[in-house]
Structures are given as C-alpha cells and as structure tokens.
Write a protein that holds these residues in place. Structure first.
Motif, PDB file in Angstrom:
ATOM      1  N   LEU A   1      -1.905  -3.034  -2.790  1.00  0.00           N
ATOM      2  CA  LEU A   1      -2.129  -1.731  -3.396  1.00  0.00           C
ATOM      3  C   LEU A   1      -0.796  -1.003  -3.416  1.00  0.00           C
ATOM      4  O   LEU A   1      -0.095  -0.952  -2.399  1.00  0.00           O
ATOM      5  CB  LEU A   1      -3.153  -0.922  -2.596  1.00  0.00           C
ATOM      6  CG  LEU A   1      -3.371   0.518  -3.069  1.00  0.00           C
ATOM      7  CD1 LEU A   1      -3.985   0.561  -4.461  1.00  0.00           C
ATOM      8  CD2 LEU A   1      -4.241   1.279  -2.076  1.00  0.00           C
ATOM      9  N   LYS A   2      -0.446  -0.452  -4.589  1.00  0.00           N
ATOM     10  CA  LYS A   2       0.746   0.383  -4.725  1.00  0.00           C
ATOM     11  C   LYS A   2       0.280   1.827  -4.886  1.00  0.00           C
ATOM     12  O   LYS A   2       0.120   2.311  -6.011  1.00  0.00           O
ATOM     13  CB  LYS A   2       1.569  -0.044  -5.941  1.00  0.00           C
ATOM     14  CG  LYS A   2       2.234  -1.400  -5.815  1.00  0.00           C
ATOM     15  CD  LYS A   2       3.076  -1.655  -7.058  1.00  0.00           C
ATOM     16  CE  LYS A   2       3.840  -2.948  -6.981  1.00  0.00           C
ATOM     17  NZ  LYS A   2       4.652  -3.154  -8.209  1.00  0.00           N
ATOM     18  N   PRO A   3       0.043   2.537  -3.775  1.00  0.00           N
ATOM     19  CA  PRO A   3      -0.521   3.890  -3.878  1.00  0.00           C
ATOM     20  C   PRO A   3       0.353   4.857  -4.673  1.00  0.00           C
ATOM     21  O   PRO A   3      -0.174   5.752  -5.335  1.00  0.00           O
ATOM     22  CB  PRO A   3      -0.668   4.338  -2.420  1.00  0.00           C
ATOM     23  CG  PRO A   3       0.063   3.356  -1.592  1.00  0.00           C
ATOM     24  CD  PRO A   3       0.267   2.122  -2.404  1.00  0.00           C
TER      25      PRO A   3
ATOM     26  N   VAL B   1      -8.158  -3.310   1.385  1.00  0.00           N
ATOM     27  CA  VAL B   1      -6.762  -3.477   0.986  1.00  0.00           C
ATOM     28  C   VAL B   1      -6.064  -4.366   2.004  1.00  0.00           C
ATOM     29  O   VAL B   1      -6.065  -4.057   3.204  1.00  0.00           O
ATOM     30  CB  VAL B   1      -6.034  -2.110   0.896  1.00  0.00           C
ATOM     31  CG1 VAL B   1      -4.561  -2.310   0.568  1.00  0.00           C
ATOM     32  CG2 VAL B   1      -6.706  -1.211  -0.127  1.00  0.00           C
TER      33      VAL B   1
ATOM     34  N   SER C   1      -0.684  -2.262   1.697  1.00  0.00           N
ATOM     35  CA  SER C   1      -0.150  -1.205   0.834  1.00  0.00           C
ATOM     36  C   SER C   1       1.353  -1.400   0.780  1.00  0.00           C
ATOM     37  O   SER C   1       1.996  -1.565   1.820  1.00  0.00           O
ATOM     38  CB  SER C   1      -0.473   0.177   1.408  1.00  0.00           C
ATOM     39  OG  SER C   1      -1.828   0.471   1.229  1.00  0.00           O
TER      40      SER C   1
END
Length: 179
Positions: free
Chosen positions: A135-137, A149, A152
């Motif tokens: 995940l690339k917040p 997830v 991150s």
C-alpha cells in the motif's frame, strides 16, 4: 554498480525488499485472514497480472476452505498510472451472499481498487475486503479502507515478485526500487 542492481528497459533498480521480508509480511496477512474468516468459506479474487505470486504464496498459508478466481484489469503504462481502468478479463463466479476478499499486489492511486469495489460490491457479497501486499498511502487519490496490508511503502517505483515495468521484472523473488 554492484551485481545486486538490475536493469529493465534501460532503467536501473536497486534491492529493496528480500523474499524473506515478503514471506514474513504475507504470513502475517494470512494469519489475520485465518482468524477473521474462521468457519467461513471465502472466495479470493486475485487481480492479474501482478498479484499472481502474492496470491500463490498467501493461499499456501491460508488454512481456510476457500475458492480462488482471477480477474484482470489494466491501468498502467510504463511507470505511471493512466488513471483509467480497463477491465480485460471478467469475473464469472457468483459472489452474492459470499465473503469476498480481493487480492492485489499494490494499491497506490486507488483507481483500480475503487472500480473493483464498486463492480464486485454490485453483486451483493456477504462481505467485501481487500488484501494487498503493498500500500502506498501517500499516493491514494480515493478514500479506501484496506483491511489487510502486507507492507505500507513510500511512493517508490518497484518491480519484482509479480510487479513489472512494461512486462519485465515480475519473475524476481525479491523487490527492487527504481534508482
């Protein structure tokens, strides 16, 4: 440049995450799924092409009775998203009343995931969750609740372990980031 670096389409990549680090993250996601879905028979919807390695390794660690199916969508060209999601291969399984978990390699802008949640949600599953390896917040352009997830990560362009750069790099067991 040392031998650990790779070159794909004249772009250089350096080591980022090892296969062992990925296995640890995937094991943690599988443990949560096993706990949260105990006594249920979820259907995992794997998003091709990128999630094939994640799906295979995750399902080896999932101890639930479950099904897996595949859907293919495309939204990338080169190193950046087109912002448009094109469904390439549709889903044929019936999802109504079933617990559904979408398996994705990476969620960055959220365009693909938003479309998938809307499309699959229209089939009225009992529940609909997302499990993603990455995940690339900082890249999210849509409010999404991603329950599972693996890792991150910052907004680096990565390849390996199913992720590609214009078709190349999916076969590496480790993950590399662009230099």
């Amino acid at each position: 440049m040392n031998s650990d670096h790779i070159s794909l389409h004249n772009k250089q990549f350096e080591p980022y995450l090892t296969a062992d680090q990925l296995a640890t993250a995937i094991g943690a996601v599988a443990a949560r799924l096993n706990q949260d879905y105990a006594g249920q028979q979820p259907i995992f919807v794997s998003v091709l092409n990128g999630s094939f390695m994640f799906t295979a390794d995750l399902l080896k660690a999932v101890t639930l009775d479950c099904e897996v199916c595949f859907i293919r969508v495309a939204s990338y060209e080169g190193t950046s998203t087109t912002g448009k999601v094109k469904e390439v291969l549709g889903l044929t399984e019936e999802l109504a009343g079933r617990p559904v978990i979408i398996l994705e390699d990476i969620v960055d802008t959220g365009h693909t995931m938003r479309m998938l949640l809307e499309t699959l949600g229209a089939q009225k599953p009992a529940s609909l969750e997302v499990a993603t390896l990455f995940l690339k917040p900082d890249c999210l352009q849509h409010p999404l609740e991603i329950r599972y997830v693996g890792l991150s990560i910052p907004n680096d362009f990565i390849v390996g372990y199913g992720l590609d750069y214009d078709g190349l790099g999916r076969n590496y067991p480790d993950v590399y980031k662009a230099v």
